[in-house]
Scaffold this motif. Sequence first.
Motif, PDB file in Angstrom:
ATOM      1  N   ALA A  23      56.439  -4.924  16.303  1.00  0.00           N
ATOM      2  CA  ALA A  23      56.520  -6.269  17.234  1.00  0.00           C
ATOM      3  C   ALA A  23      58.019  -6.783  17.096  1.00  0.00           C
ATOM      4  CB  ALA A  23      55.504  -7.344  16.677  1.00  0.00           C
ATOM      5  N   LEU A  24      58.520  -6.944  15.778  1.00  0.00           N
ATOM      6  CA  LEU A  24      59.860  -6.988  15.582  1.00  0.00           C
ATOM      7  C   LEU A  24      61.023  -6.270  16.445  1.00  0.00           C
ATOM      8  CD1 LEU A  24      62.070  -9.216  14.377  1.00  0.00           C
ATOM      9  CD2 LEU A  24      62.155  -7.333  12.311  1.00  0.00           C
ATOM     10  N   LYS A  26      60.198  -4.585  19.281  1.00  0.00           N
ATOM     11  CA  LYS A  26      60.140  -4.700  20.601  1.00  0.00           C
ATOM     12  C   LYS A  26      60.800  -5.879  20.880  1.00  0.00           C
ATOM     13  CE  LYS A  26      55.528  -2.327  21.276  1.00  0.00           C
ATOM     14  NZ  LYS A  26      54.123  -2.557  21.793  1.00  0.00           N
ATOM     15  N   ARG A  27      60.683  -7.030  20.135  1.00  0.00           N
ATOM     16  CA  ARG A  27      61.442  -8.174  20.431  1.00  0.00           C
ATOM     17  C   ARG A  27      63.111  -8.099  20.389  1.00  0.00           C
ATOM     18  NH1 ARG A  27      62.595 -12.780  22.872  1.00  0.00           N
ATOM     19  NH2 ARG A  27      63.051 -14.290  21.613  1.00  0.00           N
ATOM     20  N   GLN A  30      63.848  -6.542  23.669  1.00  0.00           N
ATOM     21  CA  GLN A  30      63.842  -7.569  24.475  1.00  0.00           C
ATOM     22  C   GLN A  30      65.123  -8.200  24.695  1.00  0.00           C
ATOM     23  OE1 GLN A  30      60.894 -10.774  23.980  1.00  0.00           O
ATOM     24  NE2 GLN A  30      60.438 -10.677  26.109  1.00  0.00           N
ATOM     25  N   CYS A  31      65.473  -8.579  23.706  1.00  0.00           N
ATOM     26  CA  CYS A  31      66.637  -9.550  23.531  1.00  0.00           C
ATOM     27  C   CYS A  31      67.844  -8.722  23.679  1.00  0.00           C
ATOM     28  CB  CYS A  31      66.869 -10.172  22.024  1.00  0.00           C
ATOM     29  SG  CYS A  31      65.584 -11.513  21.607  1.00  0.00           S
ATOM     30  N   GLU A  57      64.064  -0.791  16.455  1.00  0.00           N
ATOM     31  CA  GLU A  57      63.406  -0.840  17.583  1.00  0.00           C
ATOM     32  C   GLU A  57      62.079  -0.336  17.853  1.00  0.00           C
ATOM     33  OE1 GLU A  57      65.831  -0.344  21.151  1.00  0.00           O
ATOM     34  OE2 GLU A  57      67.133  -2.408  20.598  1.00  0.00           O
ATOM     35  N   LEU A  82      64.241 -15.434  17.456  1.00  0.00           N
ATOM     36  CA  LEU A  82      63.885 -13.986  17.384  1.00  0.00           C
ATOM     37  C   LEU A  82      62.386 -13.879  16.831  1.00  0.00           C
ATOM     38  CD1 LEU A  82      64.539 -10.906  17.109  1.00  0.00           C
ATOM     39  CD2 LEU A  82      65.254 -11.128  14.923  1.00  0.00           C
ATOM     40  N   PRO A  85      58.343 -15.382  18.673  1.00  0.00           N
ATOM     41  CA  PRO A  85      57.390 -15.118  19.827  1.00  0.00           C
ATOM     42  C   PRO A  85      56.377 -13.994  18.678  1.00  0.00           C
ATOM     43  CG  PRO A  85      59.577 -14.615  20.704  1.00  0.00           C
ATOM     44  CD  PRO A  85      59.560 -15.275  19.310  1.00  0.00           C
ATOM     45  N   LEU A  86      56.733 -14.075  17.684  1.00  0.00           N
ATOM     46  CA  LEU A  86      55.694 -13.065  16.877  1.00  0.00           C
ATOM     47  C   LEU A  86      54.865 -13.827  15.883  1.00  0.00           C
ATOM     48  CD1 LEU A  86      58.630 -10.831  15.271  1.00  0.00           C
ATOM     49  CD2 LEU A  86      57.515 -10.408  17.326  1.00  0.00           C
TER      50      LEU A  86
END
Length: 113
Positions: A23-24, A26-27, A30-31, A57, A82, A85-86
């Motif tokens: 998840a981190l 992907k975040r 995304q950023c 990633e 960051l 959203p997790l």
Amino acid sequence: MLHAMTVKRSETSPARPAPISVALGKRIKQCRHAVDKSQETLAFEAHVDRTYISAIERGIANPSVETLANICYCLGVTLAQLFAPLDGVPLAPTGARRANTATPPEIKRSRLR
């Protein structure tokens, strides 16, 4: 000899990344896309290798807080932004950890006077 080593490696399956790492990653991706930076540019600015950004990633690297702070700075986000959203990602430990096989030192007790 080389063939035997190759077969042995393929027989062992790699450990699955922890959900929080995936998840981190992907975040971060995304950023990175939001600010239109390549992995190479982000890596250069954050003082890490491009392959390390790729591994983060994909959720297979476990970056230090300092590295995450550098990445956040380069992406123009805070650590809180960051991780926000997790919130729904499970935090329970996954997989087996290596046991500490060292013998603990003998504790000597003394009375305080």
